[in-house]
Motif scaffolding. Structure first.
Motif, short mmCIF file in Angstrom:
data_model
loop_
_atom_site.label_atom_id
_atom_site.label_comp_id
_atom_site.label_asym_id
_atom_site.label_seq_id
_atom_site.Cartn_x
_atom_site.Cartn_y
_atom_site.Cartn_z
N LYS A 18 60.76 50.72 126.55
CA LYS A 18 60.30 51.05 127.90
C LYS A 18 59.05 51.91 127.84
O LYS A 18 58.13 51.73 128.66
N ARG A 20 56.72 51.93 125.53
CA ARG A 20 55.60 51.07 125.16
C ARG A 20 55.14 50.22 126.35
O ARG A 20 53.95 50.02 126.56
N GLU A 21 56.10 49.76 127.13
CA GLU A 21 55.78 48.98 128.32
C GLU A 21 54.93 49.78 129.31
O GLU A 21 54.06 49.23 129.98
#
Length: 328
Positions: A85, A87-88
């Motif tokens: 999450k 990295r997103e």
């Protein structure tokens, strides 16, 4: 040689600012130009300069995470959800482990200071002195699992109610004698074991509500298997062994199988967490499904919102579920 934004701008015949808008998905650029820039960046294997980006934005683009350890499979699941999450949302994760030691946790927090924009904390510390210490940091902190106080954003579940519901289910299966295993309870009064204390309280309340008269055996010893070796399990009276985590429950099941004790005919076993490896275990462990990955995702979403917009995303206590396996 490293490809820069200026290199891409030269090839595309646009300004460096236009390239920056395309790469960071900002407005003020046509779809046609954006598509061209992204294609060129991919062809040239462009890699963002995160250090420069951090200096420009005044942020590290990194979230610190402090956990006990990674021995418990549920922690690994949590960490994976956090990293994906983060990295997103454009952030990296800096992981530190306290080894369940209050002093090590302080070292972890001190280490992360200046290196991260916020901290997700599974704390083993608590109390006014600790809260005063945390208040000195000018970055957002979210606590998970072990509650610290209402001063700090918290994400978790109704631990006590979850265990009460588990006892309701076990009693409904005809069990009248209970053993409760939770080695962390040895640290009551020494460190923050909020989740374990809440589960124990739920265990007691579940027994009381269901009118169980037989006094349960509470095992707090890390050598809990050795304590089980002193118990003779009768074929005429079923006993339920309730464990505060799946890890303990799996070891109990392994021991009982070696002793030739039938599960659940002689002894029922209940866990707590629903770790992912349970699908490979026979009989399937009955447990409480803890929304471990959702907690990780929610923690990242909330702390990033605080960093970028000034407010946490308020998160109510999350749902849990009794997984009706074959061990009860």
């Amino acid at each position: 040689m490293k490809v820069t934004i200026k290199d891409i701008a030269t090839i595309c015949g646009v300004s460096a600012g236009t390239v920056d808008r395309a790469l960071n998905n900002r407005t003020g650029i046509s779809e046609k130009t954006k598509k061209k820039i992204l294609e060129v960046a991919k062809e040239m294997n462009y890699q963002p300069d995160y250090t420069a980006r951090s200096l420009v934005m005044g942020k590290t683009m990194t979230i610190g995470v402090i956990l006990f350890d990674l021995y418990n499979r549920s922690f690994a699941q949590l960490l994976n959800a956090i990293e994906v999450k983060a990295r997103e949302l454009g952030y990296f994760v800096n992981i530190t482990l306290s080894d369940k030691k209050p002093e090590s946790e302080i070292d972890c927090i001190n280490y992360l200071k200046g290196k991260v924009d916020g901290v997700i904390l599974f704390s083993v510390n608590k109390g006014e002195q600790f809260e005063s210490y945390l208040s000195k940091f000018d970055i957002p902190i979210i606590t998970i699992f072990n509650y610290v106080s209402e001063k700090w954003e918290y994400i978790g579940i109704r631990e006590r109610q979850a265990m009460k519901d588990a006892i309701d289910y076990i009693v409904g299966k005809g069990y009248q004698k209970f053993i409760y295993i939770s080695p962390p309870l040895a640290y009551i009064g020494k460190s923050n074991i909020y989740t374990q204390e809440e589960r124990l309280n739920g265990f007691y309340e579940g027994l009381e509500i269901n009118g169980i008269q037989s006094k349960p055996l509470i095992i707090k010893n890390i050598e809990y298997i050795e304590e089980l070796e002193n118990i003779t399990f009768s074929k005429n009276e079923k006993v339920a062994v309730v464990c505060s985590t799946d890890l303990y429950a799996l070891k109990v099941m392994h021991y009982l199988k070696k002793q030739g004790v039938n599960i659940p005919e002689q002894v029922g076993v209940m866990g707590f967490d629903d770790i992912d490896i349970l699908e490979y275990v026979t009989p399937r462990l009955t447990t409480v499904k803890y929304p471990i990955e959702e907690i990780g995702r929610r923690a990242i979403e909330s702390i990033v919102n605080k960093i970028e917009h000034g407010d946490f995303v308020s998160t109510p206590l999350l749902d849990y579920e009794i997984i009706k396996g074959e061990s009860i």
